[in-house]
Structure formats: C-alpha cells, structure tokens
Design an enzyme around this catalytic site. Structure first.
Site, PDB file in Angstrom:
ATOM      1  N   ASP A   6       0.839  -1.197   0.000  1.00 15.59           N
ATOM      2  CA  ASP A   6       0.000   0.000   0.000  1.00 15.59           C
ATOM      3  C   ASP A   6       0.875   1.249   0.000  1.00 15.59           C
ATOM      4  O   ASP A   6       1.950   1.245  -0.607  1.00 15.59           O
ATOM      5  CB  ASP A   6      -0.909  -0.045   1.236  1.00 15.59           C
ATOM      6  CG  ASP A   6      -2.267   0.577   0.990  1.00 15.59           C
ATOM      7  OD1 ASP A   6      -2.320   1.811   0.870  1.00 15.59           O
ATOM      8  OD2 ASP A   6      -3.267  -0.158   0.909  1.00 15.59           O
TER       9      ASP A   6
ATOM     10  N   HIS B  60      -3.493   5.980   3.867  1.00 16.29           N
ATOM     11  CA  HIS B  60      -4.283   4.838   3.366  1.00 16.29           C
ATOM     12  C   HIS B  60      -3.758   3.513   3.895  1.00 16.29           C
ATOM     13  O   HIS B  60      -4.502   2.693   4.448  1.00 16.29           O
ATOM     14  CB  HIS B  60      -4.261   4.867   1.838  1.00 16.29           C
ATOM     15  CG  HIS B  60      -5.143   3.866   1.184  1.00 16.29           C
ATOM     16  ND1 HIS B  60      -4.721   2.591   0.868  1.00 16.29           N
ATOM     17  CD2 HIS B  60      -6.417   3.943   0.755  1.00 16.29           C
ATOM     18  CE1 HIS B  60      -5.700   1.938   0.274  1.00 16.29           C
ATOM     19  NE2 HIS B  60      -6.754   2.744   0.191  1.00 16.29           N
TER      20      HIS B  60
ATOM     21  N   SER C 298     -11.174  -0.609  -0.700  1.00 18.57           N
ATOM     22  CA  SER C 298      -9.878  -0.668  -0.007  1.00 18.57           C
ATOM     23  C   SER C 298     -10.057  -1.010   1.469  1.00 18.57           C
ATOM     24  O   SER C 298      -9.183  -1.602   2.089  1.00 18.57           O
ATOM     25  CB  SER C 298      -9.154   0.679  -0.111  1.00 18.57           C
ATOM     26  OG  SER C 298      -8.529   0.833  -1.352  1.00 18.57           O
TER      27      SER C 298
END
EC number: 3.4.21.66
Length: 589
Positions: free
Chosen positions: A144, A177, A340
């Site tokens: 990620d 994220h 996600s």
C-alpha cells in the site's frame, strides 16, 4: 472442402477481431514501459540492448529496483507510441514482456473523521472468532502507501518491509491509506486505547508501492508481491487497483500463490460490472464492499471476478481506524470508505483461518466462501459467495471440514493439468512430441501403397512415437507419478518411466522391441498392423530425438548417442517396410 474453407475464414476473422479488441487491458494509464528481459540473456547483452534503446529512442531504461537485477526488469519512460515501436523491434525476441507500467490507485473514497464506532466488526461476527484465535503466527503483507506506527499500532507486531517507491527499507506512510488498512487487519487491541483490529496478534509486513498521492506502478507492486512471498508472508492485502492488465503482475500473483500465500485485493470503486486488476486475476480473492446495512456500497464494483463481500462503508457509516493526517503526519482516528477498506477485513479473517490450521490458498478461499452468509437473491453478483463471517469461517476451519485435499488437489493452478509442463518444458518438449506424431504419419504415408490406415495402425503410430504425452503433465496429490508417466510415454520412453529419467534406455530405444512385436503379432489379423505402426512410430521418435535430445544410457548425449538413435530409426523404418511388403505378398497369394 467448402466447410474447411468457411472454418478457416471464421478462425481468421475471429483472430482479427481479438487482435483489434481494445478491452479493459488497454484502458489503463501509464507513463513508463516495463521491459522484462529473458533470464538466459547475458548481462553484457542486456547492457548493449539498453544502450541501443537509449540511442534510438532518446530514453534511458533503468533497473526498477535492486530486486530487479536477477529478473532483468527495466523501466523506460514512454507512451503508447514508444510501446508500439518497442514491441515491433527485434527487442521482442530477447524479452519475456514489453508492456505498460500501469499506474494503480488506492481505492478509498474521501474520508470523514467523525465516525466513532466499529459497526463493521460486529457485522462480520468477529467476537465469536476471537474466542478461538487472534491470528498468532501469521504474517500479513500490507502492499500500500506504507505503514506508520501510530499510537494504536504500538503493541502490534511488525516485520521488516520495504519501500519500493523510494528504494529504502523503511516503509513509512505519507498518505494515511496504508496505515488505515493495516489498522483494520491488526490494530492494537485490548490496550485500553483507540479501536480494535481483526487479527490483532498477527504480524504486519509494510510494503510501500504507492506514493503520497496514492499512485504506484505495476512493476513496484509485482516486486512487492514477490518480496512478500520470499519473506514468509502468509497473506497479502492489495487495497489498490486499476484497469490495465499486466503479465508481470499476474506472474507475481501466481508466484505468491504457488508458494502458499493467500492474495486478497479490492474489487474497485467504479460501480462497474467487473472487478479491477489485480482483484480480477484467478489466484486473487476479490472483495466487494457493503455498507452498514449489508447492502452493496454505492461505489463498489460487482459481477465478474467478485469472490466475497465485506464491510467497506458509505456516507452513512465509515470504517474507523487510527492512521495519519497526510498534511501534518499526526495521528488521527478517521473513517474511510471504499473497497480498499473491505479487502483488509477479508485479509484479517484469512489470517485467523490460517492460524486455525487451514493454510493452502485454495482451501482458505473455500472456507471463506462456504462460511459466508448467503443472500437469497443476488442476480448481479454484488456479494460473490455472500457476506464475510469471521466466526463461521474460524469454526469451519477448526472443524476440519475441508477434506478433499487428502484425496485430490487442484494441480499447480486450476484443474489437474500442470501448467509447468507446458510453460517450463512445453516450449522445448511440446514441439518435438508433435513432430514425432506427425513424423510417424509421414512415414506411414510413404508406405501408403502397402498399409491400410485402420485404427490398429494409427494406435501403433501414436504408441510408438509419443504416447499420450499430455498425461505427463497430470499431477494427483499424494499418488505416485509413474502411472501418468507410463500412459504418457512412447514405446522408447517406457524403459525410464518409473524412475522418471529423460535419458533413453538403449534396449527400448532400439529396433529390438518393434522386431519382437512384429515377430509375435504378425500372425494376428488386427494386431499385426499395430506392430507395424509401432515400428514406424519408434522410427519417428528416435529420428527426432537424435536431432533434439540424443541422450542414451551409457552413451551420453554426444555424436555416438546421436548415431545410435539415427541408425535404429532407420532400422525400424526398414523393419516396418519389410513387414508391410510381407503382408502385400500374402494378399497377392
């Protein structure tokens, strides 16, 4: 004749249509091109090719990272025009792939930091799973934007990762994220602070492939997948995706899968009737998103490629975890929504399932699907197998209801066919085998005035030249391989069937057995033609082998072995000719 002509025109038309179909594979965005040289090309030749590219196109290819040295994966800046030129150049003969280095994006929707509750954990029945396991001993690779050890990851276990964007060992997060995703999987729990994680006793491996803007290249993602597989990751989470299909990325996924790693990816946030890449690949568990009511999240992809659904959140309820504020780098508790956020729910439960004793990727997927809460009506496949249920998945794994692996296992990839037979050896072995079959028929055609083309003769041609060679690629778990090698071997190969050697036994790779067959079966009305066909088949097999792979026990693989095989090939053809002449004389009499 007309039917053959029409079939030929149909095949040509179909091929033309497929060749010109743009499809999803050509819609992705990229700013650079992957050049993956074959591993057998010497380094000095690679350097020469790189210099030639730089001189001709005024673009200098560079190694993607230090992990690309052995694989010879280089990146060159360029667009579709340069890609087309490179594919048409002589470079194609020296490379495995020349393809776009697509840019994939993190799949989150804009966040809302005020949402305080983890409704998502209760919706997957996590408390029941925690009664049995918390994921101890399992490593989950988070591929990620990196992971920063925020306060609510303080007691979470970490293993060394890598930053493929900046080529360094520290894989910290500059976006938020990746840290959010890692929190869903293994946020520190029972620490009287913040929120919880699903498999909070598992270990996180942070691998940064997405920059602070949320974008990253296929080459970096592929290398991170291989890194995870090579460094003992059990589960890989890919909360990212794009529309461009990549051979390099698919190869990396297959590599991890074949090493026993469970690969999980977000289905995508485009509300389209198909999963994005890499979720769309066969060996990836593709996760769609649901909202707080269990309905399909408005943004979630669905349909083709979706395996299961999990909480991804929506405006009415987001997924809360501890992450960083990318503008300040400070720790925040914030709610995100997107597929996600759904994918790490499945990654966390997969870690719990593996900690319960079910480790093989295919078996983990089977547990997840069988334990999912089914929906009575789902005509558009919004949810795949259904809603993720952590408690039921762990319970099923502990009960050991997955028992088919004790009898049969999908061999290598899917089904009993082993792709390595065609991929690793097929480029060398397949063409000679076909040549042997065609060669036996060609020799029979030479003797067409003496031979009836009946079933017995043709069976002999196949048996003598190649056998049912495709059976050699079949692998049945825990069963001996020699029966498959037996039925997949030609007559000359029978001498080395049980031991599995590729070197001919000189007794079998000679005229002796065809001579014995013809001698014993010449009086039989039908089997005599099988014997004659076998002799012609052996002639074709030995003749081709003399050129392609002249390896004989005691003789080596030199000119002596080559001569031995060639002479016996001629003798077998002569024997078949004499036997067929004898049959012709009988008919005249």
């Amino acid at each position: 004749m007309k039917r053959i002509l029409l079939l030929g025109l149909f095949i040509i038309g179909l091929g033309f249509a497929l060749f010109n179909f743009s499809g999803m594979a050509n819609r992705g965005e990229f700013e650079s091109i992957i050049i993956d040289f074959r591993e057998d090309i010497p380094t000095i030749n690679v350097s020469q090719e790189l210099s030639a590219i730089a001189q001709k196109y005024q673009q200098q290819p560079t190694l993607n990272s230090i992990f690309s040295i052995n694989d010879h994966v280089y990146i060159v800046e360029g667009d579709r025009k340069l890609l087309k030129q490179l594919k048409k150049s002589s470079l194609k003969q020296k490379t495995e792939y020349i393809e776009p280095n697509y840019i994939y994006q993190a799949l989150e929707v804009p966040n809302d930091p005020e949402y305080p509750k983890q409704w998502n954990f209760r919706s997957i029945n996590i408390e029941q799973a925690w009664d049995e396991t918390k994921g101890t001993g399992i490593t989950v690779a988070v591929i990620d934007t990196g992971v920063t050890k925020v306060p609510d990851l303080k007691i979470t276990k970490f293993t060394e990762g890598y930053d493929f964007v900046n080529d360094r060992t520290e894989a910290s997060d500059d976006n938020g994220h990746g840290t959010h995703v890692a929190g869903t999987i293994a946020q520190s729990t029972n620490n009287a602070y913040g929120v919880a994680g699903i498999a909070y006793e598992s270990t996180i491996m942070p691998l940064k492939v997405l920059s602070g803007s949320g974008g990253g290249t296929v080459a970096d993602i592929a290398e991170a997948i291989k890194f995870a597989a090579d460094h003992n990751a059990n589960v890989i989470n890919l909360s990212l995706g794009g529309s461009g299909e990549s051979n390099l990325l698919k190869e990396a996924v297959d590599y991890a899968y074949n090493k026993g790693v469970v690969v999980i990816a977000a289905a995508g946030n485009s509300n389209q009737n198909s999963a994005a890449y890499p979720a769309r690949y066969p060996h990836v568990i593709s996760v769609a998103a649901t909202d707080s009511t269990g309905e399909k999240a408005p943004y979630s992809n669905y349909g083709a490629g979706v395996d299961i659904s999990a909480p991804g959140g929506s405006e009415t309820g987001k997924i809360l975890q501890n992450t960083i504020d990318p503008s300040t780098g400070e720790s925040v508790f914030v709610g995100f929504q997107g597929t996600s956020m759904a994918a790490p729910h499945v990654a966390g439960v997969a870690a719990l399932v593996q900690a319960s004793g079910v480790t093989e990727p295919a078996e983990v997927l089977k547990v997840l699907k069988q334990s999912a809460r089914k929906l009575q009506e789902d005509p558009l496949n919004h949810f795949g197998a259904g809603h993720l249920d952590a408690g039921a998945a762990v319970k099923l794994a502990l009960k050991g209801q997955i028992t088919f692996k004790d009898f049969f296992r999908w061999l290598r990839d899917n089904g009993y066919l082993n792709p390595r037979f065609w991929i690793d050896g097929g480029a060398i072995a397949l063409l000679p085998k076909i040549a042997m079959v065609l060669g036996s028929y060609l020799l029979a055609w030479v003797l067409r005035n003496y031979l009836p083309f009946n079933l017995s003769l043709q069976s002999g041609l196949i048996f003598g030249s190649s056998g049912l060679f495709f059976l050699q690629g079949l692998y049945v778990f825990d069963l001996p391989q020699w029966p498959m090698r037996l039925f997949g071997s030609s007559l000359p190969e029978l001498g080395n069937t049980v031991v599995g050697s590729a070197t001919f036994n000189p007794l079998f790779a000679s005229v002796l057995i065809p001579f014995a067959l013809i001698s014993f079966l010449s009086g039989h009305q039908t089997l005599k033609w099988f014997a004659i066909g076998s002799s012609l088949g052996v002639a074709a097999c030995l003749g081709i082998s003399a050129v392609v792979d002249p390896a004989v026990w005691g003789l080596g693989s030199n000119a002596i072995a080559q001569g031995f095989l060639a002479i016996n090939a001629i003798l077998c053809f002569g024997l078949a000719y004499l036997a067929s002449q004898g049959e012709k004389q009988k008919h005249k009499a």
